[in-house]
Design a protein around this motif. Sequence first.
Motif, PDB file in Angstrom:
ATOM      1  N   MET B   1       0.751  -1.123  -0.242  1.00 36.14           N
ATOM      2  CA  MET B   1      -0.100   0.146   0.069  1.00 36.14           C
ATOM      3  C   MET B   1       0.844   1.097   0.178  1.00 36.14           C
ATOM      4  O   MET B   1       0.485   2.204   0.672  1.00 36.14           O
ATOM      5  CB  MET B   1      -0.992  -0.101   1.305  1.00 36.14           C
ATOM      6  CG  MET B   1      -2.316  -0.973   1.386  1.00 36.14           C
ATOM      7  SD  MET B   1      -3.451  -0.448   1.876  1.00 36.14           S
ATOM      8  CE  MET B   1      -2.805   0.267   3.184  1.00 36.14           C
ATOM      9  N   ASN B   5      -0.342   5.043   1.289  1.00 39.91           N
ATOM     10  CA  ASN B   5       0.225   5.524   2.202  1.00 39.91           C
ATOM     11  C   ASN B   5       1.067   6.938   2.107  1.00 39.91           C
ATOM     12  O   ASN B   5       0.988   7.898   2.805  1.00 39.91           O
ATOM     13  CB  ASN B   5       1.423   4.758   2.899  1.00 39.91           C
ATOM     14  CG  ASN B   5       0.845   3.393   3.557  1.00 39.91           C
ATOM     15  OD1 ASN B   5      -0.444   3.273   3.919  1.00 39.91           O
ATOM     16  ND2 ASN B   5       1.505   2.425   3.752  1.00 39.91           N
ATOM     17  N   LYS B 220      -5.488  -5.620  18.563  1.00 39.55           N
ATOM     18  CA  LYS B 220      -5.440  -5.337  17.045  1.00 39.55           C
ATOM     19  C   LYS B 220      -6.556  -4.481  16.741  1.00 39.55           C
ATOM     20  O   LYS B 220      -6.347  -3.760  15.991  1.00 39.55           O
ATOM     21  CB  LYS B 220      -5.342  -6.451  16.328  1.00 39.55           C
ATOM     22  CG  LYS B 220      -4.265  -7.804  16.595  1.00 39.55           C
ATOM     23  CD  LYS B 220      -4.200  -8.906  15.697  1.00 39.55           C
ATOM     24  CE  LYS B 220      -3.167  -9.924  15.787  1.00 39.55           C
ATOM     25  NZ  LYS B 220      -3.274 -11.315  15.610  1.00 39.55           N
ATOM     26  N   THR B 310      -5.139  -4.218  -2.736  1.00 43.10           N
ATOM     27  CA  THR B 310      -4.554  -4.201  -1.551  1.00 43.10           C
ATOM     28  C   THR B 310      -5.191  -3.629  -0.274  1.00 43.10           C
ATOM     29  O   THR B 310      -5.301  -4.280   0.955  1.00 43.10           O
ATOM     30  CB  THR B 310      -2.877  -3.996  -1.573  1.00 43.10           C
ATOM     31  OG1 THR B 310      -2.492  -4.420  -2.776  1.00 43.10           O
ATOM     32  CG2 THR B 310      -2.272  -4.214  -0.465  1.00 43.10           C
ATOM     33  N   PHE B 311      -5.562  -2.285  -0.714  1.00 39.73           N
ATOM     34  CA  PHE B 311      -6.324  -1.612   0.284  1.00 39.73           C
ATOM     35  C   PHE B 311      -7.577  -2.052   0.998  1.00 39.73           C
ATOM     36  O   PHE B 311      -7.801  -2.381   1.913  1.00 39.73           O
ATOM     37  CB  PHE B 311      -6.454   0.067  -0.382  1.00 39.73           C
ATOM     38  CG  PHE B 311      -7.479   0.594   0.763  1.00 39.73           C
ATOM     39  CD1 PHE B 311      -7.227   1.187   1.796  1.00 39.73           C
ATOM     40  CD2 PHE B 311      -8.840   0.597   0.024  1.00 39.73           C
ATOM     41  CE1 PHE B 311      -7.888   2.141   2.466  1.00 39.73           C
ATOM     42  CE2 PHE B 311      -9.807   1.380   0.944  1.00 39.73           C
ATOM     43  CZ  PHE B 311      -9.413   2.278   2.036  1.00 39.73           C
ATOM     44  N   GLN B 313      -8.181  -5.212   0.827  1.00 44.04           N
ATOM     45  CA  GLN B 313      -7.936  -6.562   1.798  1.00 44.04           C
ATOM     46  C   GLN B 313      -7.345  -5.870   3.138  1.00 44.04           C
ATOM     47  O   GLN B 313      -7.917  -6.679   4.220  1.00 44.04           O
ATOM     48  CB  GLN B 313      -6.881  -6.975   1.242  1.00 44.04           C
ATOM     49  CG  GLN B 313      -6.679  -8.527   1.325  1.00 44.04           C
ATOM     50  CD  GLN B 313      -6.072  -9.383   0.519  1.00 44.04           C
ATOM     51  OE1 GLN B 313      -4.949  -9.001  -0.106  1.00 44.04           O
ATOM     52  NE2 GLN B 313      -6.643 -10.784   0.124  1.00 44.04           N
ATOM     53  N   TRP B 314      -6.852  -5.078   3.182  1.00 43.55           N
ATOM     54  CA  TRP B 314      -6.314  -4.552   4.387  1.00 43.55           C
ATOM     55  C   TRP B 314      -7.462  -4.121   5.419  1.00 43.55           C
ATOM     56  O   TRP B 314      -7.392  -4.132   6.510  1.00 43.55           O
ATOM     57  CB  TRP B 314      -5.242  -3.151   4.246  1.00 43.55           C
ATOM     58  CG  TRP B 314      -5.143  -2.502   5.298  1.00 43.55           C
ATOM     59  CD1 TRP B 314      -3.940  -2.720   6.221  1.00 43.55           C
ATOM     60  CD2 TRP B 314      -5.446  -1.225   5.680  1.00 43.55           C
ATOM     61  NE1 TRP B 314      -4.011  -1.753   7.500  1.00 43.55           N
ATOM     62  CE2 TRP B 314      -4.948  -1.040   7.047  1.00 43.55           C
ATOM     63  CE3 TRP B 314      -6.491  -0.382   5.239  1.00 43.55           C
ATOM     64  CZ2 TRP B 314      -5.216   0.249   7.630  1.00 43.55           C
ATOM     65  CZ3 TRP B 314      -6.809   0.797   5.704  1.00 43.55           C
ATOM     66  CH2 TRP B 314      -6.241   1.224   7.048  1.00 43.55           C
ATOM     67  N   LEU B 315      -8.206  -3.226   4.666  1.00 41.41           N
ATOM     68  CA  LEU B 315      -9.466  -2.659   5.348  1.00 41.41           C
ATOM     69  C   LEU B 315     -10.359  -3.613   6.117  1.00 41.41           C
ATOM     70  O   LEU B 315     -11.052  -3.767   6.935  1.00 41.41           O
ATOM     71  CB  LEU B 315     -10.326  -1.902   4.536  1.00 41.41           C
ATOM     72  CG  LEU B 315     -11.230  -1.156   4.913  1.00 41.41           C
ATOM     73  CD1 LEU B 315     -10.518   0.268   5.524  1.00 41.41           C
ATOM     74  CD2 LEU B 315     -12.097  -0.216   3.861  1.00 41.41           C
ATOM     75  N   LYS B 317      -9.768  -7.634   5.952  1.00 35.37           N
ATOM     76  CA  LYS B 317      -9.142  -8.737   6.465  1.00 35.37           C
ATOM     77  C   LYS B 317      -8.319  -8.760   7.752  1.00 35.37           C
ATOM     78  O   LYS B 317      -7.273  -9.426   7.788  1.00 35.37           O
ATOM     79  CB  LYS B 317      -8.313  -9.778   5.429  1.00 35.37           C
ATOM     80  CG  LYS B 317      -9.095  -9.791   3.940  1.00 35.37           C
ATOM     81  CD  LYS B 317     -10.022 -11.096   3.984  1.00 35.37           C
ATOM     82  CE  LYS B 317     -10.695 -11.302   2.800  1.00 35.37           C
ATOM     83  NZ  LYS B 317     -12.001 -12.323   3.046  1.00 35.37           N
ATOM     84  N   ARG B 318      -8.649  -7.808   8.620  1.00 32.74           N
ATOM     85  CA  ARG B 318      -7.916  -7.719   9.628  1.00 32.74           C
ATOM     86  C   ARG B 318      -8.318  -9.042  10.504  1.00 32.74           C
ATOM     87  O   ARG B 318      -9.241  -9.407  10.714  1.00 32.74           O
ATOM     88  CB  ARG B 318      -8.435  -6.470  10.370  1.00 32.74           C
ATOM     89  CG  ARG B 318      -8.151  -5.339   9.846  1.00 32.74           C
ATOM     90  CD  ARG B 318      -8.807  -3.883  10.398  1.00 32.74           C
ATOM     91  NE  ARG B 318     -10.144  -4.100  10.398  1.00 32.74           N
ATOM     92  CZ  ARG B 318     -11.045  -3.246  10.963  1.00 32.74           C
ATOM     93  NH1 ARG B 318     -10.477  -2.145  11.691  1.00 32.74           N
ATOM     94  NH2 ARG B 318     -12.383  -3.424  11.031  1.00 32.74           N
TER      95      ARG B 318
END
Lengths: 320, 320
Positions: B1, B5, B220, B310-311, B313-315, B317-318
């Motif tokens: 990302m 970023n 987390k 990717t963003f 997924q990041w948002l 799949k925590r």
Amino acid sequence: MEKINGYTALIERTLARQDFNDKPIELYEPISYILSLGGKRLRPALTLAACELFGGDPQEALVPALGIEIFHNFSLIHDDIMDKAPLRRGKKTVHEKWNSDVAILSGDAMLVKAYQYIVSVKPEILPSVIKVFNQTALEVCEGQQYDLNFETQDDVLEDDYIEMIRLKTSVLLGCALEIGALIAGASVKQADAIYSFGESIGIAFQIQDDILDAFGDPEKFGKATGGDILNNKNTILRINATHNSSPEQLASLEANYASDAEKVETVKGIFKDTGALVYAQSRMNEFYDEAIKHLKDANGSTEIETELATFAQWLIKRDL
Amino acid sequence: MEKINGYTALIERTLARQDFNDKPIELYEPISYILSLGGKRLRPALTLAACELFGGDPQEALVPALGIEIFHNFSLIHDDIMDKAPLRRGKKTVHEKWNSDVAILSGDAMLVKAYQYIVSVKPEILPSVIKVFNQTALEVCEGQQYDLNFETQDDVLEDDYIEMIRLKTSVLLGCALEIGALIAGASVKQADAIYSFGESIGIAFQIQDDILDAFGDPEKFGKATGGDILNNKNTILRINATHNSSPEQLASLEANYASDAEKVETVKGIFKDTGALVYAQSRMNEFYDEAIKHLKDANGSTEIETELATFAQWLIKRDL
């Protein structure tokens, strides 16, 4: 004022046909409610008048004009929360009829709705229309904040007071007129002049309102007089009188009274004796004269110019 | 990302350079204050990303992107009043630090400021940009009203709940992306697709947020878990569990407990036993998959598409 009366009637009819009854009802019902309470619809009528003044078709200005009225009513909903006002035009305010949360949120929605109406103008003029509207909306917020500040401030200066009423009331009259002018394709110079007409007449109106609140005939004024005096409200009369009072008069302005009637009569006496009444009337006339000068500078159609001059006179020269 | 970023850092730097310190300070200080509290700046970063996705210069989208962030923060100020929230990002909320009047009025000013930033786009795209922004702003109000309604409503349906989170959160992600796309000169089809990506990923995020509030690792998740359970909040977990509960489970959902910990553990057990947890996860995945499909349909540059995937997924799949 046949034309202006025609415009206000047209606004009223068109507003009544708007359907705000979307969901959730808690959000939209207050919008229909506040708009149904009436009001003189002067601001949107000014948009139509300015459009015709510069040779435009008022019909084309109708939707943006409604946006101005919706914006005005948004500001009433939020101001009423801050002022803890129980009534608006003789009916419960939105926060009283529902609650503060509803009043905040339906006010927000109404501000956005105002934009939806405003931006219906032709794309060519959209940037200039939205620029003056944004600027005005921000200034109206600034005016309301100064008004809140002045409630608890002792040493309000006359210039600051005039600036407050300019921001809180006058700029929206100017904006309503300027948007009408832009829709008609007026030049920048004409649009500026008609904005300034609205700005000046608005200040004159507010000063006259201060005078009538103390010295008006309750029958003609449409509400009980003396309210500002009883609330020790910083009006141009009080600011000027304080400035020119003897120590005794100053003490009387700040004293407690056995009855409301005694307080109102005593303070009115001081407003007269210190010259504050005459001073306020002269300031009012100054702004009125400025307004008429700007109206002439706008150089629009003679018929509508006369109509707007009559309107200005009607707005200001109400009997004492 | 790396790209995203970079965008958020650029937004943060640019925001820090904005000067909101106008007068009256009571109106403008809260604007600087709330914007200084931080936040991830994801929405404006999405505007920049969508602009670059369709071959535009992110620099050109910077000012409107700030408008999106300012709008988001306006909604936080007003929501915090309604939610009686004492803290926002660990600091006092505006209505706590000042008062409700200040919070209402500076929120209003901030909404207008948001428009000032948004309308800085090129005149050619102004009508379409302001159309999606107006629509979104209204929907965010609708979402907040539904959220308030659902607090005291027993029988919230899943569809209504999804619609509420769509309005309250997702449409602004969609709008942020669409405005970036419009600035880049994307086609209507592409702009629609990237809007839908934001809309779907926003719903997936909110469902995941519900799941994490109950089952997340507090370390987390970044905040204590179990809050929704303790408040009997209508989340997708509770709505689905209620629907599929035995009479005994239903009674347990509504019972009083000796301790918070006991309530959280019992209710989490019911969320698992009724299949609500698995169901919520499957719904979340559905919206996530839809989002990725829309992202592909948008047919933008591969590099930024990968970045946005990717963003997403990041948002979502925590870790649980």
